[in-house]
Motif scaffolding. Structure first.
Motif, PDB file in Angstrom:
ATOM      1  N   ASP A  40     -33.872   3.422  50.949  1.00  0.00           N
ATOM      2  CA  ASP A  40     -34.884   2.351  51.441  1.00  0.00           C
ATOM      3  C   ASP A  40     -35.351   2.438  52.797  1.00  0.00           C
ATOM      4  O   ASP A  40     -36.315   2.150  53.031  1.00  0.00           O
ATOM      5  CB  ASP A  40     -34.403   0.919  51.053  1.00  0.00           C
ATOM      6  N   ASN A  81     -33.562  -0.676  40.568  1.00  0.00           N
ATOM      7  CA  ASN A  81     -33.957   0.321  41.842  1.00  0.00           C
ATOM      8  C   ASN A  81     -35.316  -0.252  42.279  1.00  0.00           C
ATOM      9  O   ASN A  81     -35.817  -0.269  43.649  1.00  0.00           O
ATOM     10  CB  ASN A  81     -33.763   1.421  41.560  1.00  0.00           C
ATOM     11  N   SER A  84     -35.131  -3.856  43.890  1.00  0.00           N
ATOM     12  CA  SER A  84     -34.506  -3.656  45.151  1.00  0.00           C
ATOM     13  C   SER A  84     -35.111  -2.871  46.365  1.00  0.00           C
ATOM     14  O   SER A  84     -35.421  -3.662  47.429  1.00  0.00           O
ATOM     15  CB  SER A  84     -33.251  -2.984  45.000  1.00  0.00           C
ATOM     16  N   THR A 116     -34.302  -9.373  49.447  1.00  0.00           N
ATOM     17  CA  THR A 116     -33.446  -8.422  48.485  1.00  0.00           C
ATOM     18  C   THR A 116     -32.424  -8.732  48.303  1.00  0.00           C
ATOM     19  O   THR A 116     -31.879  -9.094  46.903  1.00  0.00           O
ATOM     20  CB  THR A 116     -33.447  -6.997  49.254  1.00  0.00           C
ATOM     21  N   THR A 117     -31.706  -9.666  48.980  1.00  0.00           N
ATOM     22  CA  THR A 117     -30.314 -10.522  48.809  1.00  0.00           C
ATOM     23  C   THR A 117     -30.707 -11.336  47.693  1.00  0.00           C
ATOM     24  O   THR A 117     -29.841 -11.513  46.592  1.00  0.00           O
ATOM     25  CB  THR A 117     -30.032 -11.081  50.040  1.00  0.00           C
ATOM     26  N   MET A 120     -31.647  -9.794  44.071  1.00  0.00           N
ATOM     27  CA  MET A 120     -30.481  -8.956  43.621  1.00  0.00           C
ATOM     28  C   MET A 120     -29.219  -9.861  43.028  1.00  0.00           C
ATOM     29  O   MET A 120     -28.766  -9.775  42.124  1.00  0.00           O
ATOM     30  CB  MET A 120     -29.757  -7.992  44.359  1.00  0.00           C
ATOM     31  N   ASN A 151     -25.130  -6.979  49.553  1.00  0.00           N
ATOM     32  CA  ASN A 151     -26.671  -6.947  49.714  1.00  0.00           C
ATOM     33  C   ASN A 151     -26.928  -7.129  51.143  1.00  0.00           C
ATOM     34  O   ASN A 151     -28.124  -6.622  51.662  1.00  0.00           O
ATOM     35  CB  ASN A 151     -27.354  -7.728  48.736  1.00  0.00           C
TER      36      ASN A 151
END
Length: 216
Positions: A40, A81, A84, A116-117, A120, A151
């Motif tokens: 990333d 993927n 994220s 993102t956290t 996910m 994360n």
């Protein structure tokens, strides 16, 4: 410039894929399967230089290459993927695109980490029970002690590395005429801000690595 742009984006895809392969050598951080993957950082780097759409393209290409070569998680892993990488890189790139300052970069990276956290956590709550055949209650019990810190730490490490490498990498690409010239000097001070930012990012990185060791 368009040809150089395509060449540079292809280079970012190749580097992100290579970094992903190398990350397979790193032992999982939590639960035996939550593994840190620094690709990333490269995707976000491309997004900062060229924009969020290009970041999404790099993320899709790398996720697909992983899917057809080394992935053992199938379509579920491919989707995970993409979600994220895009929530981190594209969020950061969007905010940086409209505020091309040091503050914009930091804000974008922090928001990317938080988005993102959240994404996910939702993914793991709804999809992991189906994918791994676990009771949803068991997965829910792992959200706060495992998925949340993993994360956050992953996003924090990626953000810190991004702040460390962005200035030297983009400067080298501009010297090689592989990236568009800068139109804005960061906060009006240019390279004067790079050393303090690098120090803070380095300290943050060390603290996050320490947090990983403590949590393990």
């Amino acid at each position: 410039m368009q040809t150089k742009k395509l060449t540079t984006l292809a280079l970012f895809c190749a580097i992100a894929y290579a970094v992903m392969l190398l990350s397979k050598l790193i032992p999982p951080l939590f639960l035996g399967f939550l593994q840190y993957d620094p690709k990333d950082v490269i995707i976000t780097l491309g997004g900062f230089i060229y924009g969020p759409v290009q970041a999404a393209v790099i993320a899709l290409v790398v996720a697909f290459l992983e899917f057809i070569t080394v992935s053992d998680t199938g379509v579920i892993g491919l989707l995970m993927n993409v979600i994220s990488s895009c929530t981190f890189a594209c969020t950061a790139a969007v905010l940086y695109k409209y505020r091309r300052t040091l503050g914009g970069a930091v804000t974008g990276l922090i928001c990317g980490c938080l988005f993102t956290t959240v994404a996910m956590l939702l993914w793991n709550y709804f999809i992991t029970p189906i994918y791994m055949g676990m009771p949803r209650k068991a997965v829910a019990a792992l959200l706060l002690p495992a998925f949340l810190p993993f994360n956050l730490i992953k996003g924090g490490i990626n953000a810190a590395i991004m702040l460390l490498i962005y200035k030297p990498v983009v400067s080298a690409l501009r010297k090689a005429r592989l990236a568009p010239p800068s139109t804005v000097r960061i906060d009006g001070q240019g390279a004067k801000l790079h050393l303090p930012v690098a120090i803070v990012a380095g300290i943050t990185l060390l603290c996050l690595i320490g947090a990983i060791l403590i949590l393990q």
